[in-house]
Design a protein around this motif. Sequence first.
Motif, PDB file in Angstrom:
ATOM      1  N   GLU A   1      23.102  -1.186  -7.322  1.00 28.33           N
ATOM      2  CA  GLU A   1      22.282   0.014  -7.168  1.00 28.33           C
ATOM      3  C   GLU A   1      21.774   0.493  -8.523  1.00 28.33           C
ATOM      4  OE1 GLU A   1      20.182   2.698  -4.934  1.00 28.33           O
ATOM      5  OE2 GLU A   1      21.501   1.136  -4.144  1.00 28.33           O
ATOM      6  N   GLY A   2      22.613   0.440  -9.542  1.00 25.00           N
ATOM      7  CA  GLY A   2      22.209   0.864 -10.873  1.00 25.00           C
ATOM      8  C   GLY A   2      21.095   0.014 -11.446  1.00 25.00           C
ATOM      9  N   GLU A   3      21.080  -1.268 -11.093  1.00 22.29           N
ATOM     10  CA  GLU A   3      20.037  -2.163 -11.584  1.00 22.29           C
ATOM     11  C   GLU A   3      18.650  -1.719 -11.134  1.00 22.29           C
ATOM     12  OE1 GLU A   3      21.355  -6.599 -12.248  1.00 22.29           O
ATOM     13  OE2 GLU A   3      21.883  -5.994 -10.207  1.00 22.29           O
ATOM     14  N   LYS A   4      18.579  -1.066  -9.996  1.00 25.19           N
ATOM     15  CA  LYS A   4      17.292  -0.597  -9.485  1.00 25.19           C
ATOM     16  C   LYS A   4      16.653   0.419 -10.431  1.00 25.19           C
ATOM     17  CE  LYS A   4      18.703  -1.115  -4.632  1.00 25.19           C
ATOM     18  NZ  LYS A   4      18.937  -0.391  -3.351  1.00 25.19           N
ATOM     19  N   TYR A   5      17.476   1.054 -11.269  1.00 25.99           N
ATOM     20  CA  TYR A   5      16.996   2.085 -12.185  1.00 25.99           C
ATOM     21  C   TYR A   5      17.012   1.597 -13.631  1.00 25.99           C
ATOM     22  CZ  TYR A   5      17.766   4.703  -7.938  1.00 25.99           C
ATOM     23  OH  TYR A   5      17.725   5.122  -6.622  1.00 25.99           O
ATOM     24  N   GLY A   6      17.094   0.283 -13.783  1.00 26.66           N
ATOM     25  CA  GLY A   6      17.013  -0.304 -15.112  1.00 26.66           C
ATOM     26  C   GLY A   6      18.332  -0.437 -15.841  1.00 26.66           C
ATOM     27  N   ALA A   7      19.435  -0.145 -15.174  1.00 33.91           N
ATOM     28  CA  ALA A   7      20.741  -0.259 -15.831  1.00 33.91           C
ATOM     29  C   ALA A   7      21.140  -1.722 -15.998  1.00 33.91           C
ATOM     30  CB  ALA A   7      21.805   0.483 -15.027  1.00 33.91           C
ATOM     31  N   ILE A   8      21.844  -2.013 -17.070  1.00 35.08           N
ATOM     32  CA  ILE A   8      22.373  -3.349 -17.319  1.00 35.08           C
ATOM     33  C   ILE A   8      23.656  -3.500 -16.510  1.00 35.08           C
ATOM     34  CG2 ILE A   8      23.274  -4.939 -19.060  1.00 35.08           C
ATOM     35  CD1 ILE A   8      21.635  -3.289 -21.130  1.00 35.08           C
ATOM     36  N   LYS A   9      23.703  -4.496 -15.662  1.00 31.22           N
ATOM     37  CA  LYS A   9      24.869  -4.677 -14.796  1.00 31.22           C
ATOM     38  C   LYS A   9      25.911  -5.558 -15.486  1.00 31.22           C
ATOM     39  CE  LYS A   9      26.182  -6.371 -10.193  1.00 31.22           C
ATOM     40  NZ  LYS A   9      27.088  -7.458 -10.648  1.00 31.22           N
ATOM     41  N   VAL A  10      27.141  -5.047 -15.532  1.00 35.62           N
ATOM     42  CA  VAL A  10      28.265  -5.837 -16.026  1.00 35.62           C
ATOM     43  C   VAL A  10      29.203  -6.118 -14.857  1.00 35.62           C
ATOM     44  CG1 VAL A  10      28.144  -4.944 -18.373  1.00 35.62           C
ATOM     45  CG2 VAL A  10      29.557  -3.760 -16.709  1.00 35.62           C
ATOM     46  N   THR A  11      29.825  -7.256 -14.892  1.00 35.61           N
ATOM     47  CA  THR A  11      30.747  -7.625 -13.827  1.00 35.61           C
ATOM     48  C   THR A  11      32.047  -6.839 -13.956  1.00 35.61           C
ATOM     49  OG1 THR A  11      29.840  -9.853 -13.724  1.00 35.61           O
ATOM     50  CG2 THR A  11      32.033  -9.533 -12.790  1.00 35.61           C
ATOM     51  N   GLY A  12      32.525  -6.307 -12.846  1.00 39.26           N
ATOM     52  CA  GLY A  12      33.792  -5.593 -12.835  1.00 39.26           C
ATOM     53  C   GLY A  12      34.803  -6.301 -11.955  1.00 39.26           C
ATOM     54  N   LYS A  13      36.011  -6.441 -12.472  1.00 36.13           N
ATOM     55  CA  LYS A  13      37.084  -7.094 -11.720  1.00 36.13           C
ATOM     56  C   LYS A  13      38.346  -6.238 -11.774  1.00 36.13           C
ATOM     57  CE  LYS A  13      35.559 -11.847 -12.760  1.00 36.13           C
ATOM     58  NZ  LYS A  13      36.005 -13.180 -13.268  1.00 36.13           N
ATOM     59  N   ASN A  14      39.228  -6.453 -10.815  1.00 32.68           N
ATOM     60  CA  ASN A  14      40.530  -5.810 -10.853  1.00 32.68           C
ATOM     61  C   ASN A  14      41.419  -6.558 -11.835  1.00 32.68           C
ATOM     62  OD1 ASN A  14      39.878  -3.915  -8.826  1.00 32.68           O
ATOM     63  ND2 ASN A  14      40.387  -5.373  -7.216  1.00 32.68           N
ATOM     64  N   GLY A  15      42.283  -5.831 -12.512  1.00 33.61           N
ATOM     65  CA  GLY A  15      43.184  -6.464 -13.457  1.00 33.61           C
ATOM     66  C   GLY A  15      43.987  -5.435 -14.215  1.00 33.61           C
TER      67      GLY A  15
END
Length: 201
Positions: free
Chosen positions: A83-97
Amino acid sequence: MIPKLYKGFPIIIAGIGPSLTPDVIEIMRKYRDTHVILGINDAYKIIDFMDEHYACDARWWKVHGVIINKKYPDLRLWCHDEEGEKYGAIKVTGKNGSGLSTDPTYIHTGLNSGFQALNLAYHWACCKIILVGYNMGGLNGKNHFFEGREKTLSVSSPYPQFAEQFGRIQPDIKDIVVNCTRRTQLKAFRIGNLEEECSTY
Protein backbone atom coordinates in the motif's frame (compact mmCIF):
# COMPACT_ATOMS: atom_id res chain seq x y z
CA MET A 1 19.24 -4.51 -0.25
CA ILE A 2 18.91 -1.69 2.28
CA PRO A 3 21.79 0.74 1.64
CA LYS A 4 24.13 2.18 4.24
CA LEU A 5 22.74 5.64 3.63
CA TYR A 6 24.07 7.30 6.76
CA LYS A 7 27.24 5.47 7.73
CA GLY A 8 28.84 7.19 10.70
CA PHE A 9 25.98 9.65 11.27
CA PRO A 10 23.80 9.82 14.39
CA ILE A 11 20.04 9.60 13.95
CA ILE A 12 17.01 10.73 15.93
CA ILE A 13 13.93 8.56 15.50
CA ALA A 14 10.66 10.20 16.46
CA GLY A 15 7.84 7.91 17.53
CA ILE A 16 4.33 9.16 18.18
CA GLY A 17 4.12 8.78 21.95
CA PRO A 18 2.70 11.57 24.15
CA SER A 19 6.21 12.75 25.09
CA LEU A 20 6.78 14.03 21.55
CA THR A 21 6.08 17.60 22.61
CA PRO A 22 6.90 20.96 20.98
CA ASP A 23 9.94 21.53 23.19
CA VAL A 24 11.36 18.13 22.22
CA ILE A 25 10.85 18.96 18.55
CA GLU A 26 12.66 22.28 18.96
CA ILE A 27 15.66 20.52 20.47
CA MET A 28 15.65 18.15 17.50
CA ARG A 29 15.49 21.13 15.15
CA LYS A 30 18.73 22.52 16.63
CA TYR A 31 20.55 19.36 15.56
CA ARG A 32 18.95 18.76 12.18
CA ASP A 33 22.20 19.56 10.37
CA THR A 34 24.27 17.03 12.30
CA HIS A 35 21.68 14.30 12.88
CA VAL A 36 19.46 12.34 10.52
CA ILE A 37 15.79 12.86 11.41
CA LEU A 38 13.48 9.88 10.91
CA GLY A 39 9.78 10.32 11.68
CA ILE A 40 7.31 7.48 12.21
CA ASN A 41 3.65 7.51 11.18
CA ASP A 42 1.87 10.73 12.28
CA ALA A 43 5.12 12.44 13.30
CA TYR A 44 4.98 14.20 9.94
CA LYS A 45 2.12 16.33 11.30
CA ILE A 46 4.42 18.21 13.70
CA ILE A 47 7.97 17.68 12.40
CA ASP A 48 8.61 19.71 9.27
CA PHE A 49 12.32 18.93 8.89
CA MET A 50 12.43 15.14 8.51
CA ASP A 51 15.03 13.49 6.30
CA GLU A 52 13.16 10.19 6.19
CA HIS A 53 9.73 8.82 7.11
CA TYR A 54 8.56 5.29 7.91
CA ALA A 55 5.13 3.71 8.29
CA CYS A 56 4.30 0.02 8.05
CA ASP A 57 0.53 -0.24 8.30
CA ALA A 58 -1.47 -0.45 5.05
CA ARG A 59 -4.40 1.22 6.82
CA TRP A 60 -2.17 4.15 7.76
CA TRP A 61 -1.13 4.67 4.14
CA LYS A 62 -4.74 4.59 2.94
CA VAL A 63 -5.56 7.46 5.32
CA HIS A 64 -2.34 9.49 5.17
CA GLY A 65 -0.62 8.63 1.88
CA VAL A 66 -2.08 11.44 -0.21
CA ILE A 67 -1.72 13.94 2.64
CA ILE A 68 1.96 13.29 3.32
CA ASN A 69 2.75 13.35 -0.42
CA LYS A 70 1.09 16.73 -0.76
CA LYS A 71 2.68 18.19 2.36
CA TYR A 72 6.21 16.89 1.71
CA PRO A 73 6.53 16.01 -1.98
CA ASP A 74 10.31 15.58 -1.74
CA LEU A 75 10.42 13.56 1.48
CA ARG A 76 11.76 10.03 1.15
CA LEU A 77 9.22 7.53 2.42
CA TRP A 78 9.67 3.91 3.55
CA CYS A 79 7.23 1.07 4.15
CA HIS A 80 7.07 -2.71 4.18
CA ASP A 81 3.59 -3.01 2.69
CA GLU A 82 2.49 -2.73 -0.93
CA GLU A 83 0.00 0.00 0.00
CA GLY A 84 2.84 2.39 0.81
CA GLU A 85 4.37 1.82 -2.61
CA LYS A 86 1.30 3.40 -4.17
CA TYR A 87 2.40 6.70 -2.61
CA GLY A 88 6.02 6.43 -3.65
CA ALA A 89 7.38 4.78 -0.51
CA ILE A 90 10.38 2.47 -0.79
CA LYS A 91 9.26 -1.01 0.22
CA VAL A 92 11.53 -3.07 2.46
CA THR A 93 10.91 -6.71 3.23
CA GLY A 94 9.75 -7.43 6.77
CA LYS A 95 10.10 -10.79 8.48
CA ASN A 96 9.46 -12.19 11.93
CA GLY A 97 12.56 -12.85 13.99
CA SER A 98 14.25 -12.29 17.33
CA GLY A 99 16.27 -9.10 17.73
CA LEU A 100 17.09 -6.81 14.82
CA SER A 101 17.81 -8.27 11.41
CA THR A 102 21.50 -7.96 10.55
CA ASP A 103 20.79 -9.12 7.00
CA PRO A 104 20.52 -5.96 4.85
CA THR A 105 17.91 -7.55 2.59
CA TYR A 106 15.17 -7.29 5.22
CA ILE A 107 14.09 -5.93 8.62
CA HIS A 108 12.42 -7.70 11.52
CA THR A 109 8.91 -6.47 12.23
CA GLY A 110 8.92 -6.59 16.04
CA LEU A 111 5.12 -6.10 15.94
CA ASN A 112 5.40 -2.30 15.58
CA SER A 113 6.64 0.56 13.40
CA GLY A 114 9.01 1.86 16.07
CA PHE A 115 10.93 -1.40 16.08
CA GLN A 116 11.04 -1.51 12.29
CA ALA A 117 12.29 2.08 12.07
CA LEU A 118 15.07 1.18 14.51
CA ASN A 119 16.06 -1.75 12.30
CA LEU A 120 16.15 0.58 9.28
CA ALA A 121 18.47 2.96 11.13
CA TYR A 122 20.73 0.03 11.96
CA HIS A 123 20.93 -0.99 8.29
CA TRP A 124 21.63 2.63 7.34
CA ALA A 125 24.80 2.20 9.48
CA CYS A 126 24.02 5.08 11.85
CA CYS A 127 26.63 5.37 14.60
CA LYS A 128 24.20 6.42 17.33
CA ILE A 129 20.43 5.97 17.49
CA ILE A 130 18.44 8.37 19.68
CA LEU A 131 14.79 7.60 20.41
CA VAL A 132 12.10 10.16 21.27
CA GLY A 133 8.36 9.62 21.49
CA TYR A 134 8.90 5.97 22.45
CA ASN A 135 6.70 5.93 25.55
CA MET A 136 5.41 2.37 25.18
CA GLY A 137 2.34 3.27 27.22
CA GLY A 138 -0.10 5.99 28.06
CA LEU A 139 0.73 9.28 29.73
CA ASN A 140 -1.90 11.55 31.26
CA GLY A 141 -4.61 9.58 29.52
CA LYS A 142 -2.98 9.79 26.08
CA ASN A 143 -1.23 7.09 24.06
CA HIS A 144 -0.03 9.48 21.32
CA PHE A 145 1.04 13.09 21.00
CA PHE A 146 -2.23 13.86 19.22
CA GLU A 147 -5.81 13.61 20.42
CA GLY A 148 -7.80 10.64 19.22
CA ARG A 149 -7.24 8.76 15.99
CA GLU A 150 -9.12 7.94 12.83
CA LYS A 151 -11.59 5.12 13.49
CA THR A 152 -9.96 2.98 10.83
CA LEU A 153 -6.63 3.22 12.70
CA SER A 154 -7.90 2.96 16.25
CA VAL A 155 -6.50 -0.23 17.78
CA SER A 156 -5.36 -1.31 21.22
CA SER A 157 -1.56 -1.47 21.25
CA PRO A 158 -0.05 -4.41 23.20
CA TYR A 159 2.76 -2.34 24.72
CA PRO A 160 4.18 -5.13 26.95
CA GLN A 161 4.61 -7.29 23.86
CA PHE A 162 6.25 -4.41 22.01
CA ALA A 163 8.66 -3.86 24.90
CA GLU A 164 9.51 -7.55 24.94
CA GLN A 165 10.54 -7.36 21.29
CA PHE A 166 12.90 -4.45 22.02
CA GLY A 167 14.35 -6.41 24.93
CA ARG A 168 15.47 -9.14 22.56
CA ILE A 169 17.68 -6.82 20.50
CA GLN A 170 21.32 -7.89 20.40
CA PRO A 171 23.48 -6.40 23.21
CA ASP A 172 26.05 -4.89 20.85
CA ILE A 173 23.29 -3.07 18.96
CA LYS A 174 21.70 -1.88 22.19
CA ASP A 175 25.00 -0.20 22.99
CA ILE A 176 24.46 2.39 20.23
CA VAL A 177 20.84 3.13 21.17
CA VAL A 178 19.76 5.67 23.79
CA ASN A 179 16.16 6.34 24.75
CA CYS A 180 15.61 10.05 25.35
CA THR A 181 11.86 9.73 25.73
CA ARG A 182 10.58 11.44 28.86
CA ARG A 183 8.64 9.18 31.23
CA THR A 184 9.17 6.15 29.05
CA GLN A 185 8.19 2.61 29.93
CA LEU A 186 10.69 1.21 27.45
CA LYS A 187 13.66 0.12 29.56
CA ALA A 188 15.57 -1.97 27.01
CA PHE A 189 18.10 0.82 26.36
CA ARG A 190 20.15 3.34 28.24
CA ILE A 191 18.06 6.36 29.25
CA GLY A 192 19.45 9.77 28.32
CA ASN A 193 18.76 13.48 28.06
CA LEU A 194 18.02 14.57 24.50
CA GLU A 195 20.05 17.80 24.52
CA GLU A 196 23.05 16.10 26.10
CA GLU A 197 22.95 13.10 23.78
CA CYS A 198 22.63 15.25 20.66
CA SER A 199 25.58 17.42 21.65
CA THR A 200 27.88 14.42 22.30
CA TYR A 201 28.33 11.66 19.77
